[in-house]
Scaffold this motif. Sequence first.
Motif, mmCIF file in Angstrom:
data_model
loop_
_atom_site.group_PDB
_atom_site.id
_atom_site.type_symbol
_atom_site.label_atom_id
_atom_site.label_comp_id
_atom_site.label_asym_id
_atom_site.label_seq_id
_atom_site.Cartn_x
_atom_site.Cartn_y
_atom_site.Cartn_z
ATOM 1 N N LEU A 141 0.901 -1.137 -0.285
ATOM 2 C CA LEU A 141 0.083 0.076 0.003
ATOM 3 C C LEU A 141 0.792 1.402 -0.265
ATOM 4 N N TYR A 142 1.915 1.778 1.033
ATOM 5 C CA TYR A 142 2.751 2.284 0.869
ATOM 6 C C TYR A 142 3.180 2.549 -0.914
ATOM 7 N N TYR A 143 3.809 1.280 -1.321
ATOM 8 C CA TYR A 143 4.011 1.829 -3.252
ATOM 9 C C TYR A 143 2.829 1.886 -4.000
ATOM 10 N N VAL A 144 1.496 1.448 -3.865
ATOM 11 C CA VAL A 144 0.957 2.303 -4.907
ATOM 12 C C VAL A 144 0.414 3.600 -4.067
ATOM 13 N N ALA A 145 0.738 4.030 -3.081
ATOM 14 C CA ALA A 145 0.676 5.458 -2.972
ATOM 15 C C ALA A 145 2.057 6.313 -3.317
ATOM 16 N N GLU B 25 1.759 9.467 -5.872
ATOM 17 C CA GLU B 25 2.124 10.728 -6.504
ATOM 18 C C GLU B 25 2.850 10.718 -7.011
ATOM 19 N N ARG B 26 3.864 10.291 -7.123
ATOM 20 C CA ARG B 26 4.264 10.544 -8.379
ATOM 21 C C ARG B 26 4.761 10.547 -9.605
ATOM 22 N N LEU B 27 3.289 9.312 -10.036
ATOM 23 C CA LEU B 27 2.113 10.079 -11.567
ATOM 24 C C LEU B 27 1.422 11.839 -11.023
ATOM 25 N N GLY B 28 1.129 12.596 -9.930
ATOM 26 C CA GLY B 28 0.585 13.144 -9.712
ATOM 27 C C GLY B 28 -1.089 13.261 -9.200
ATOM 28 N N LYS B 29 -1.265 12.048 -8.951
ATOM 29 C CA LYS B 29 -2.869 11.820 -8.427
ATOM 30 C C LYS B 29 -2.061 11.747 -6.755
ATOM 31 N N LEU B 30 -2.443 13.199 -6.696
ATOM 32 C CA LEU B 30 -1.965 14.057 -5.208
ATOM 33 C C LEU B 30 -3.116 13.328 -4.299
ATOM 34 N N GLU B 31 -4.297 13.537 -4.370
ATOM 35 C CA GLU B 31 -5.861 13.437 -3.608
ATOM 36 C C GLU B 31 -6.314 11.965 -3.442
ATOM 37 N N GLU B 32 -5.810 10.978 -5.125
ATOM 38 C CA GLU B 32 -5.803 8.991 -4.708
ATOM 39 C C GLU B 32 -3.961 9.146 -3.588
ATOM 40 N N ALA B 33 -3.174 9.163 -3.750
ATOM 41 C CA ALA B 33 -2.586 9.014 -2.738
ATOM 42 C C ALA B 33 -2.468 9.702 -1.658
ATOM 43 N N HIS B 34 -3.072 11.041 -1.429
ATOM 44 C CA HIS B 34 -3.197 11.341 -0.241
ATOM 45 C C HIS B 34 -3.933 9.636 0.761
ATOM 46 N N ALA B 35 -5.029 9.829 0.010
ATOM 47 C CA ALA B 35 -6.135 8.418 0.659
ATOM 48 C C ALA B 35 -5.519 7.121 1.051
ATOM 49 N N SER B 36 -4.452 6.762 -0.166
ATOM 50 C CA SER B 36 -3.867 5.493 -0.131
ATOM 51 C C SER B 36 -2.977 5.708 1.154
ATOM 52 N N LEU B 37 -2.267 6.297 1.268
ATOM 53 C CA LEU B 37 -1.528 6.652 2.343
ATOM 54 C C LEU B 37 -1.619 6.423 3.806
ATOM 55 N N HIS B 38 -3.560 7.094 4.056
ATOM 56 C CA HIS B 38 -4.226 7.697 5.490
ATOM 57 C C HIS B 38 -4.283 6.016 5.275
ATOM 58 N N LEU B 39 -5.008 5.533 4.817
ATOM 59 C CA LEU B 39 -4.853 3.489 4.980
ATOM 60 C C LEU B 39 -3.898 3.453 5.774
ATOM 61 N N LEU C 219 7.549 10.107 3.071
ATOM 62 C CA LEU C 219 5.727 10.593 1.808
ATOM 63 C C LEU C 219 5.616 10.886 2.161
ATOM 64 N N ALA C 220 4.623 10.934 3.428
ATOM 65 C CA ALA C 220 3.714 11.697 4.196
ATOM 66 C C ALA C 220 4.444 13.406 4.595
ATOM 67 N N VAL C 221 5.415 13.525 4.495
ATOM 68 C CA VAL C 221 5.646 14.465 4.710
ATOM 69 C C VAL C 221 5.233 15.638 3.357
ATOM 70 N N LEU C 222 5.761 14.688 3.202
ATOM 71 C CA LEU C 222 6.106 15.897 1.105
ATOM 72 C C LEU C 222 4.391 15.447 0.506
ATOM 73 N N LEU C 223 3.886 14.490 0.933
ATOM 74 C CA LEU C 223 2.247 14.159 0.013
ATOM 75 C C LEU C 223 1.962 15.563 1.021
ATOM 76 N N GLY C 224 1.467 15.603 2.370
ATOM 77 C CA GLY C 224 0.539 16.700 3.257
ATOM 78 C C GLY C 224 1.823 17.439 3.137
ATOM 79 N N ASN C 225 2.784 17.919 2.854
ATOM 80 C CA ASN C 225 2.749 19.736 1.971
ATOM 81 C C ASN C 225 2.176 19.846 0.570
#
Length: 222
Positions: free
Chosen positions: A57-61, A65-79, A96-102
């Motif tokens: 699941l971490y690798y999904v997020a 994130e790298r593909l620019g799917k930020l909201e999806e990555a945010h949801a995956s990382l929260h899970l 990754l959470a710090v980067l994405l959260g920012n």
Amino acid sequence: MMRPRYCTLLLFSFCLLLTGCSKGVSSLDQLAIQGDFERLERVAREDFSRTYQKSSLYYVALAQERLGKLEEAHASLHLYLAMTGREGTSVSAAKLAVLLGNRVADGALVIEMGLLLEEEEALDEATAKQLYQALLGARRTGDAHRIFTSYLQGSMDGPAYAKVLVESNASFSLIKEAFASLTDEQAVTLFLLASLLPNDVQRAYDYFSYAAMFESKDLDAT
């Protein structure tokens, strides 16, 4: 006589299972290193659906994130974080959470995972800067000061520090203090940056008044 053999077979099956999990994580890591993020997202998602491995699941997020799917990555990382808990979060996932959260303006996530990295002694300059901005935005000035003096003070010059304060919507007293050491050209550049950021009425007035003071100072000097 059957019991030892049964135990041996059971242990062997566990070894196969662990080996399979290890190979799965290794292949996902290889895809990440290669930068094949579209395939990484697909393979990691399939692996998670099949094994419920938290690392998948971490690798999904990461891929999202790298593909620019930020909201999806945010949801995956929260899970992922919900499954692992704070103590089970890997350093890579916390970064990754710090980067994405920012990137998605989730200051609470940046602070939680940034402070975890600090506890793990894994906070680098980039994540420290993002954590510092989030702490300033949350008006946690004591924590922000600790992060700045411990990780950033020696690596940021005056303009860079002032820019961080402007971007994080820090208290205006701190911004004025930082601007005092800038050249007029540097100050004007940051005033322009501030004008492009979302500001409430009071902050907009603060900048307007301070910019007017800068202008009058220049006129007096000529």
